[in-house]
Write a protein that holds these residues in place. Sequence first.
Motif, PDB file in Angstrom:
ATOM      1  N   VAL A   5       7.940  30.985  22.113  1.00 58.33           N
ATOM      2  CA  VAL A   5       6.492  30.934  22.039  1.00 58.33           C
ATOM      3  C   VAL A   5       6.081  29.793  21.128  1.00 58.33           C
ATOM      4  CG1 VAL A   5       4.389  32.152  21.409  1.00 58.33           C
ATOM      5  CG2 VAL A   5       6.298  33.413  22.432  1.00 58.33           C
ATOM      6  N   GLU A   6       5.325  28.845  21.696  1.00 60.12           N
ATOM      7  CA  GLU A   6       4.811  27.723  20.918  1.00 60.12           C
ATOM      8  C   GLU A   6       3.425  28.059  20.373  1.00 60.12           C
ATOM      9  OE1 GLU A   6       6.807  25.845  24.659  1.00 60.12           O
ATOM     10  OE2 GLU A   6       5.478  27.516  24.185  1.00 60.12           O
ATOM     11  N   SER A   7       3.111  27.476  19.245  1.00 60.75           N
ATOM     12  CA  SER A   7       1.782  27.615  18.653  1.00 60.75           C
ATOM     13  C   SER A   7       1.522  26.400  17.775  1.00 60.75           C
ATOM     14  CB  SER A   7       1.674  28.901  17.836  1.00 60.75           C
ATOM     15  OG  SER A   7       2.608  28.893  16.779  1.00 60.75           O
ATOM     16  N   GLY A   8       0.258  26.252  17.380  1.00 58.55           N
ATOM     17  CA  GLY A   8      -0.095  25.191  16.448  1.00 58.55           C
ATOM     18  C   GLY A   8      -0.799  24.002  17.065  1.00 58.55           C
ATOM     19  N   GLY A   9      -0.951  23.998  18.373  1.00 53.14           N
ATOM     20  CA  GLY A   9      -1.650  22.889  19.009  1.00 53.14           C
ATOM     21  C   GLY A   9      -3.137  22.938  18.720  1.00 53.14           C
ATOM     22  N   GLY A  10      -3.820  21.872  19.139  1.00 52.66           N
ATOM     23  CA  GLY A  10      -5.258  21.828  18.939  1.00 52.66           C
ATOM     24  C   GLY A  10      -5.794  20.428  19.081  1.00 52.66           C
ATOM     25  N   LEU A  11      -7.040  20.266  18.657  1.00 52.60           N
ATOM     26  CA  LEU A  11      -7.723  18.975  18.707  1.00 52.60           C
ATOM     27  C   LEU A  11      -7.698  18.354  17.315  1.00 52.60           C
ATOM     28  CD1 LEU A  11      -9.570  16.856  20.075  1.00 52.60           C
ATOM     29  CD2 LEU A  11     -11.510  18.340  19.453  1.00 52.60           C
ATOM     30  N   VAL A  12      -7.277  17.113  17.227  1.00 53.63           N
ATOM     31  CA  VAL A  12      -7.201  16.426  15.945  1.00 53.63           C
ATOM     32  C   VAL A  12      -7.623  14.972  16.129  1.00 53.63           C
ATOM     33  CG1 VAL A  12      -4.762  15.818  16.265  1.00 53.63           C
ATOM     34  CG2 VAL A  12      -5.698  16.021  13.939  1.00 53.63           C
ATOM     35  N   GLN A  13      -8.188  14.398  15.093  1.00 55.31           N
ATOM     36  CA  GLN A  13      -8.600  13.003  15.154  1.00 55.31           C
ATOM     37  C   GLN A  13      -7.397  12.078  14.995  1.00 55.31           C
ATOM     38  OE1 GLN A  13     -11.649  12.404  12.195  1.00 55.31           O
ATOM     39  NE2 GLN A  13     -13.246  13.234  13.538  1.00 55.31           N
ATOM     40  N   PRO A  14      -7.478  10.884  15.517  1.00 60.76           N
ATOM     41  CA  PRO A  14      -6.394   9.910  15.295  1.00 60.76           C
ATOM     42  C   PRO A  14      -6.099   9.760  13.806  1.00 60.76           C
ATOM     43  CG  PRO A  14      -7.907   9.085  16.935  1.00 60.76           C
ATOM     44  CD  PRO A  14      -8.541  10.333  16.383  1.00 60.76           C
ATOM     45  N   GLY A  15      -4.823   9.722  13.489  1.00 60.78           N
ATOM     46  CA  GLY A  15      -4.392   9.652  12.106  1.00 60.78           C
ATOM     47  C   GLY A  15      -4.176  11.006  11.464  1.00 60.78           C
ATOM     48  N   GLN A 116       5.848  28.371  26.996  1.00 57.60           N
ATOM     49  CA  GLN A 116       4.715  28.194  27.915  1.00 57.60           C
ATOM     50  C   GLN A 116       3.898  26.958  27.589  1.00 57.60           C
ATOM     51  OE1 GLN A 116       4.601  30.047  25.233  1.00 57.60           O
ATOM     52  NE2 GLN A 116       2.659  29.461  24.304  1.00 57.60           N
ATOM     53  N   GLY A 117       4.122  26.372  26.437  1.00 58.09           N
ATOM     54  CA  GLY A 117       3.439  25.133  26.072  1.00 58.09           C
ATOM     55  C   GLY A 117       2.218  25.348  25.191  1.00 58.09           C
ATOM     56  N   THR A 118       1.893  24.308  24.428  1.00 53.55           N
ATOM     57  CA  THR A 118       0.682  24.309  23.607  1.00 53.55           C
ATOM     58  C   THR A 118       0.042  22.929  23.706  1.00 53.55           C
ATOM     59  OG1 THR A 118      -0.221  24.803  21.398  1.00 53.55           O
ATOM     60  CG2 THR A 118       1.906  23.679  21.471  1.00 53.55           C
ATOM     61  N   GLN A 119      -1.268  22.890  23.863  1.00 55.22           N
ATOM     62  CA  GLN A 119      -1.982  21.635  24.090  1.00 55.22           C
ATOM     63  C   GLN A 119      -2.235  20.928  22.768  1.00 55.22           C
ATOM     64  OE1 GLN A 119      -3.218  20.148  27.121  1.00 55.22           O
ATOM     65  NE2 GLN A 119      -3.573  18.424  25.717  1.00 55.22           N
ATOM     66  N   VAL A 120      -1.920  19.656  22.739  1.00 55.36           N
ATOM     67  CA  VAL A 120      -2.263  18.786  21.614  1.00 55.36           C
ATOM     68  C   VAL A 120      -3.165  17.687  22.143  1.00 55.36           C
ATOM     69  CG1 VAL A 120      -1.379  17.116  19.944  1.00 55.36           C
ATOM     70  CG2 VAL A 120      -0.161  19.272  20.326  1.00 55.36           C
ATOM     71  N   THR A 121      -4.350  17.563  21.551  1.00 52.30           N
ATOM     72  CA  THR A 121      -5.301  16.537  21.955  1.00 52.30           C
ATOM     73  C   THR A 121      -5.673  15.712  20.729  1.00 52.30           C
ATOM     74  OG1 THR A 121      -6.191  17.965  23.686  1.00 52.30           O
ATOM     75  CG2 THR A 121      -7.519  16.060  23.029  1.00 52.30           C
ATOM     76  N   VAL A 122      -5.440  14.406  20.836  1.00 52.74           N
ATOM     77  CA  VAL A 122      -5.760  13.491  19.746  1.00 52.74           C
ATOM     78  C   VAL A 122      -6.910  12.619  20.217  1.00 52.74           C
ATOM     79  CG1 VAL A 122      -4.897  11.772  18.132  1.00 52.74           C
ATOM     80  CG2 VAL A 122      -3.337  13.500  19.081  1.00 52.74           C
TER      81      VAL A 122
END
Length: 124
Positions: A5-15, A116-122
């Motif tokens: 189980v993956e966790s910790g993904g999310g939306l983050v600004q560049p840098g 199942q994957g976790t989304q990371v958006t930069v």
Amino acid sequence: QLQLVESGGGLVQPGGSLRLSCTVSGFTLDYYAITWFRQAPGKEREGVSCISPRGYYRTRYIESVKGRFTISSDNAKNTVYLQMNSLKPEDTAVYYCAAVRSYFCELSGSFDYWGQGTQVTVSS
């Protein structure tokens, strides 16, 4: 039941930074290598980083994340972490962890179990 189980993904600004976790159950990290993969829309899945079981300690990284990402494991918690710093828009992807019963980790090949994957958006 064997599970990742993956966790910790999310939306983050560049840098910015994120720490992904891959928690396994039903098996122990003592005998399994863990690899983090990512897949961006329209692109092939690529192995990002991997870590061998304790005692055979070895880590690998693809060139594009060296110096920015760090993989580690906490066997007591059955968890592998991927610390991602200095994130770039091109790091945007779904991140997966996968396990293979092996003393040596690889960034490609056959794997026994997948999360199942976790989304990371930069993005700004």
